[in-house]
Motif scaffolding. Structure first.
Motif, short mmCIF file in Angstrom:
data_model
loop_
_atom_site.label_atom_id
_atom_site.label_comp_id
_atom_site.label_asym_id
_atom_site.label_seq_id
_atom_site.Cartn_x
_atom_site.Cartn_y
_atom_site.Cartn_z
N CYS A 193 40.20 170.38 75.21
CA CYS A 193 39.70 171.75 75.36
C CYS A 193 38.86 172.08 74.14
O CYS A 193 39.39 172.17 73.03
CB CYS A 193 40.86 172.73 75.48
N GLU A 211 33.37 175.09 78.38
CA GLU A 211 33.64 174.10 79.41
C GLU A 211 32.63 172.95 79.33
O GLU A 211 32.99 171.79 79.50
CB GLU A 211 33.57 174.76 80.80
N SER A 226 33.50 170.73 76.38
CA SER A 226 34.71 169.99 76.72
C SER A 226 34.37 168.81 77.62
O SER A 226 34.86 167.69 77.41
CB SER A 226 35.73 170.89 77.42
N ALA A 264 40.44 171.25 79.85
CA ALA A 264 41.10 172.54 80.05
C ALA A 264 40.14 173.65 79.63
O ALA A 264 39.36 173.48 78.70
CB ALA A 264 42.39 172.62 79.26
N LYS A 265 40.20 174.77 80.32
CA LYS A 265 39.31 175.89 80.01
C LYS A 265 39.86 176.77 78.89
O LYS A 265 39.11 177.52 78.27
CB LYS A 265 39.09 176.73 81.27
N TRP A 318 42.98 176.83 75.54
CA TRP A 318 43.93 176.02 74.78
C TRP A 318 45.36 176.23 75.23
O TRP A 318 46.20 175.33 75.12
CB TRP A 318 43.78 176.27 73.28
#
Length: 344
Positions: free
Chosen positions: A35, A39, A42, A55-56, A58
């Motif tokens: 994350c 996005e 990531s 993951a969007k 934490w």
């Protein structure tokens, strides 16, 4: 051997250079989710390192039941919040330095780790002197330098010279807290060598560019973190510590440590990668560490070994991290009170 699954929160330069590759090289360890700040970033990191999931937020990583340990690579502003949440969720934690924004956050991290003693809580150590640390500690223990009188360090950068440059993260109190230039990471080494903290401290610093633009097209904001700082600290024994950190120097600059005693001096030149010793009545000579004393970056392997084997964390545990946070907080307090002596 049970597989150890790592979740990465914050994939900055050191995380991409060191942590992710380091974990992926260890047998039975996988980096399963990342994350970063967006996005898109990531996804970019996941693609570059073949990480299966992103993951969007934490908090998704911390709550993920498939993750055993968290690697925190954000700026200091999130270290405490993520650490406390991760330990509460039963995850081991490796956090990037500096430990936190301030001593109060560091204390919360220590408390969270004490509440979960079965979990490993580690801070990425100051890496610059790893090759020589064992040798320096042996020389100090031998007494050949005599009574220690002064330890000094200097680090010069050109980070703050350009008044037209935007606010960098080290100057942004919202991201870095009380951490000032590289003061904490250089003091950590002294703490490692001496094994004790000073009693009191006096700091003097300055900001020459009073306002900077925050972000490429952002508003002008006041610069609160010093662009240059000098620190004098005193120990119970009478030993002095003198530190100089400046972001105002262009060119080659200076970078290193000096340990001065009544019978000899050690000089650590980090730019040249050289340790030298000069004893009273003798000539200065280069000190080469014995092969068994040479250490290198081993952060990820140490973290995994502590999880698997219960090995104690030495580089760097939360107690040592809290000690250097006390030092940097004391420097900021001294500055705020017009450069008076304050207790560490």
């Amino acid at each position: 051997m049970k597989k150890l699954r790592i979740g990465v929160i914050g994939a900055g330069a050191n995380t991409r250079l060191r942590h992710i590759p380091g974990f992926k090289e260890i047998e039975g360890v996988s980096v399963d989710v990342v994350c970063n700040r967006s996005e898109g970033s990531s996804r970019s990191v996941a693609d570059a390192f073949d990480i299966p999931r992103i993951a969007k937020d934490w908090k998704e990583v911390v709550a993920d039941p498939e993750i055993d340990a968290i690697c925190i690579g954000t700026w200091p502003y999130l270290h405490a919040e993520i650490t406390v949440a991760a330990l509460a969720a039963g995850k081991h934690v490796l956090t990037e330095a500096r430990m936190a924004m301030n001593t109060e956050e560091g204390e919360a991290m220590v408390e969270a780790s004490l509440n979960r003693p079965e979990l490993v809580a580690q801070i990425v150590p100051s890496p610059f002197t790893l090759k020589w640390d064992a040798t320096i500690k042996k020389i100090l223990a031998s007494g050949e330098l005599g009574e220690l009188r002064e330890v000094s360090f200097t680090k010069a950068l050109g980070l703050n010279v350009d008044s037209k440059a935007p606010l960098n993260w080290r100057q942004d109190r919202a991201l870095s807290g009380n951490n000032t230039l590289m003061l904490g990471i250089y003091y950590e080494v002294v703490q490692r060598w001496l094994g004790e903290e000073p009693d009191r401290l006096l700091a003097s610093g300055a900001v020459f560019t009073k306002q900077r633009q925050k972000g490429a097209n952002g508003e002008l904001v006041e610069v609160e973190i010093p662009e240059t700082i000098d620190v004098i600290a005193e120990y119970e024994s009478g030993l002095r510590l003198v530190g100089r950190m400046t972001g105002l120097e262009l060119g080659s600059g200076s970078d290193g440590y000096v340990i001065a005693g009544s019978k000899g001096t050690l000089r650590m030149d980090l730019k040249a990668g050289k340790l030298s010793k000069c004893l009273l009545g003798g000539k200065e000579t280069v000190v080469e560490p014995a092969p068994e004393d040479v250490a290198d970056w081993n952060v990820e392997a140490d973290f995994v070994n502590s999880i698997r084997e219960g090995a104690p964390i030495e580089l760097t545990n939360f107690a040592d991290g809290l000690a250097y946070m006390r030092f940097t907080d004391a420097a900021i307090k001294s500055l705020a009170e017009d450069s008076v002596w304050v207790s560490v």
